[in-house]
Write an enzyme that holds these catalytic residues in place. Structure first.
Site, mmCIF file in Angstrom:
data_model
loop_
_atom_site.group_PDB
_atom_site.id
_atom_site.type_symbol
_atom_site.label_atom_id
_atom_site.label_comp_id
_atom_site.label_asym_id
_atom_site.label_seq_id
_atom_site.Cartn_x
_atom_site.Cartn_y
_atom_site.Cartn_z
ATOM 1 N N GLU A 1 1.526 7.678 -4.585
ATOM 2 C CA GLU A 1 1.772 6.369 -5.201
ATOM 3 C C GLU A 1 0.770 5.323 -4.738
ATOM 4 O OE1 GLU A 1 5.636 5.563 -3.640
ATOM 5 O OE2 GLU A 1 6.628 6.857 -5.075
ATOM 6 N N PRO A 2 -0.507 5.489 -5.015
ATOM 7 C CA PRO A 2 -1.464 4.473 -4.573
ATOM 8 C C PRO A 2 -1.321 3.185 -5.377
ATOM 9 C CG PRO A 2 -2.555 6.079 -5.983
ATOM 10 C CD PRO A 2 -1.146 6.577 -5.769
ATOM 11 N N CYS B 1 -0.462 -27.997 0.279
ATOM 12 C CA CYS B 1 -0.009 -28.878 1.361
ATOM 13 C C CYS B 1 0.553 -28.058 2.509
ATOM 14 C CB CYS B 1 1.036 -29.849 0.830
ATOM 15 S SG CYS B 1 0.394 -30.791 -0.543
HETATM 16 N N1 LLP Z 1 5.057 3.242 -2.557
HETATM 17 C C1 LLP Z 1 5.956 2.480 -1.921
HETATM 18 C C2 LLP Z 1 7.329 2.942 -1.781
HETATM 19 C C3 LLP Z 1 5.576 1.234 -1.401
HETATM 20 O O1 LLP Z 1 6.473 0.478 -0.777
HETATM 21 C C4 LLP Z 1 4.245 0.796 -1.554
HETATM 22 C C5 LLP Z 1 3.815 -0.505 -1.030
HETATM 23 C C6 LLP Z 1 3.330 1.629 -2.228
HETATM 24 C C7 LLP Z 1 3.773 2.857 -2.712
HETATM 25 C C8 LLP Z 1 1.900 1.247 -2.458
HETATM 26 O O2 LLP Z 1 1.202 1.092 -1.271
HETATM 27 P P1 LLP Z 1 -0.396 0.798 -1.307
HETATM 28 O O3 LLP Z 1 -1.081 2.044 -1.826
HETATM 29 O O4 LLP Z 1 -0.624 -0.343 -2.211
HETATM 30 O O5 LLP Z 1 -0.731 0.487 0.100
HETATM 31 N N2 LLP Z 1 1.973 -7.125 0.261
HETATM 32 C C9 LLP Z 1 1.301 -6.284 1.218
HETATM 33 C C10 LLP Z 1 1.446 -4.831 0.892
HETATM 34 C C11 LLP Z 1 2.877 -4.386 0.770
HETATM 35 C C12 LLP Z 1 3.002 -2.938 0.385
HETATM 36 C C13 LLP Z 1 4.390 -2.623 -0.006
HETATM 37 N N3 LLP Z 1 4.603 -1.285 -0.424
HETATM 38 C C14 LLP Z 1 -0.161 -6.706 1.316
HETATM 39 O O6 LLP Z 1 -0.575 -7.641 0.645
HETATM 40 O O7 LLP Z 1 -0.910 -6.147 2.107
#
Ligand code: LLP
Length: 415
Positions: free
Chosen positions: A273-274, A344
């Site tokens: 799940e990227p 702000c």
């Molecule tokens: N699968 C699940 C269950 C997840 O919770 C997430 C991300 C992903 C896949 C995707 O992960 P990625 O490949 O994007 O790393 N707001 C934070 C990132 C939070 C990620 C939450 N879950 C930031 O801006 O760094």
């Protein structure tokens, strides 16, 4: 930088064959840009690498990283399914005509309404986080007369080296079933006639550079797959991307090879799940400098027309970014400047102590690597309308999210 970034004949920065200064003039700033070729390239790298090393795999895009119909259509057309974690994300990707059977419905507290929406849409898998949700799902499935396949989200107890707030797989976490409670939950699934246990899911965190924790996670999921005789396992997302030049993120084909070597010991279907690594590098944000505050001996600030409402990642995680001067991207980065936002809040910075060629009021700055978790976490703080998003490619630019207007800000105000 997006794959298509280059310095054009005028000496300006361009992506997708479009000069960034022209885009700023045409669409205004702040402006989110997305490079279509980079998104497609990342999708293909994932799909092809896993096809080569482990054909029984499925790549789904974590739509929380960037959820907009225009982006979802591009990603779906590259053969990816979707991870959604709310009714709103589900609604959006369905509008993009995503195949519901390839949607995985995540979330650690789905409402009954969201569960019913997922069931009615015919989503392929529900990823169940806890026993309460399991009971709600089973009841809703009975009510609606729908069979449903579930993955159980486990808490793998694996620590990945990333910011504490985006580390999700360690023992002290609000996500996933602790391993010592798993037997009970599996039995519970067995008791409910509309539910079928397809397998297990884990997610260890985000912006991870090290492949080792993923290998440990894969080993654990393989052992559970064997123990319970299940058919699918999902490793979640989390692969990091280089926000700064010099940073080295994992190579996806190499990652695929190493993961396949672990999972190959089963015949299970592998799901990844990227999110960030599909869209992060494709994004850039354009801002215009509106003021310069030089405090001799202390710090020089360039104040731009956006900030924490379009990109809250500095204020949340002290995230680091690199900026480029759109009119002279190759210029010598001779000044240390802090790029401050217009909101702000003192912590409203985009970059603290970054390097840039000398910049002045009116200059357009391009911040690299803003494709993931910027628009999707944007707010209307100070009642500032959210920027437009433009997809560029082959010399063309099209708006995929319109700039918000004042009237959008009051649409839900009840007088
Ligand atoms: N699968 C699940 C269950 C997840 O919770 C997430 C991300 C992903 C896949 C995707 O992960 P990625 O490949 O994007 O790393 N707001 C934070 C990132 C939070 C990620 C939450 N879950 C930031 O801006 O760094």
């Amino acid at each position: 930088m997006p794959k298509t970034a280059k310095i054009n004949a005028s000496g300006h920065l361009e992506i997708g064959g479009r000069d960034l200064l022209d885009l700023a003039k045409e669409f205004g700033t702040p402006l989110y840009l997305l490079d279509e070729e980079t998104i497609r390239g990342q999708c293909r790298t994932y799909v092809n690498s896993f096809r080569e090393h482990y054909p029984n795999s499925e790549i789904i895009f974590a739509s929380k990283a960037l959820c907009a119909i225009g982006a979802a259509k591009v990603i779906a057309s590259e053969g990816l399914g979707f991870d959604v974690s709310s009714g709103g994300e589900l609604f959006t990707v369905l509008k993009a005509k995503a195949d519901p059977r390839r949607i995985y419905f995540h979330g650690n507290n789905k409402s009954i309404k969201e569960i019913e929406e997922g069931l009615k849409a015919g989503v392929g898998r529900f990823v169940v986080d806890n026993q309460y949700e399991l009971a709600n799902l089973a009841d809703a499935a009975d009510r609606l007369g729908r069979d449903v396949s579930v993955l159980i989200r486990i808490n793998p107890g694996i620590e990945a080296h990333t910011h504490e707030f985006i580390q999700t797989g360690r023992i002290d976490s609000k996500f996933g079933v602790p391993l010592d409670q798993l037997d009970d939950l599996v039995k519970e699934v067995g008791k409910r006639k509309r539910l079928k246990l397809a397998g297990f899911h884990a997610h260890i965190g985000s912006q991870i550079f090290d492949v080792e924790p993923f290998i440990a996670e894969a080993k654990l999921l393989v052992s559970l797959t064997r123990k319970y005789g299940t058919e699918e396992l999902s490793l979640g997302g989390g692969i990091g991307i280089p926000y700064l030049s010099g940073e080295k993120a994992p190579d996806i084909p190499d990652f695929a090879r190493k993961i396949a070597a672990e999972i190959g010991k089963t015949n299970a279907k592998l799901i990844l799940e990227p999110g960030r690594s599909i869209v992060g590098l494709a994004g850039m944000t354009l801002y215009t400098v509106g003021a310069v505050r030089d405090i001799p001996g202390v710090r020089k600030y360039l104040i731009v027309d956006g900030g924490m409402s379009d990109n809250p990642r500095f204020i949340l995680y002290q995230a680091k970014y690199e900026a480029f001067l759109a009119r002279d991207p190759g210029g010598e980065k001779s000044e240390t400047v802090t790029i401050g936002g217009r909101f702000c809040e003192s912590g409203d910075l985009v970059i603290k102590d970054g390097l840039l060629p000398p910049a002045k009021v009116g200059d357009v700055l391009a911040i690299a690597c803003t494709g993931a978790y910027n628009y999707s976490m944007a707010s209307n703080y100070n009642r500032v309308p959210r920027p437009a998003m433009v997809m560029v490619g082959g010399g063309k630019a099209k708006i995929i999210v319109k700039r918000e207007q004042y009237k959008d800000l009051i649409i839900n105000d009840a007088d």
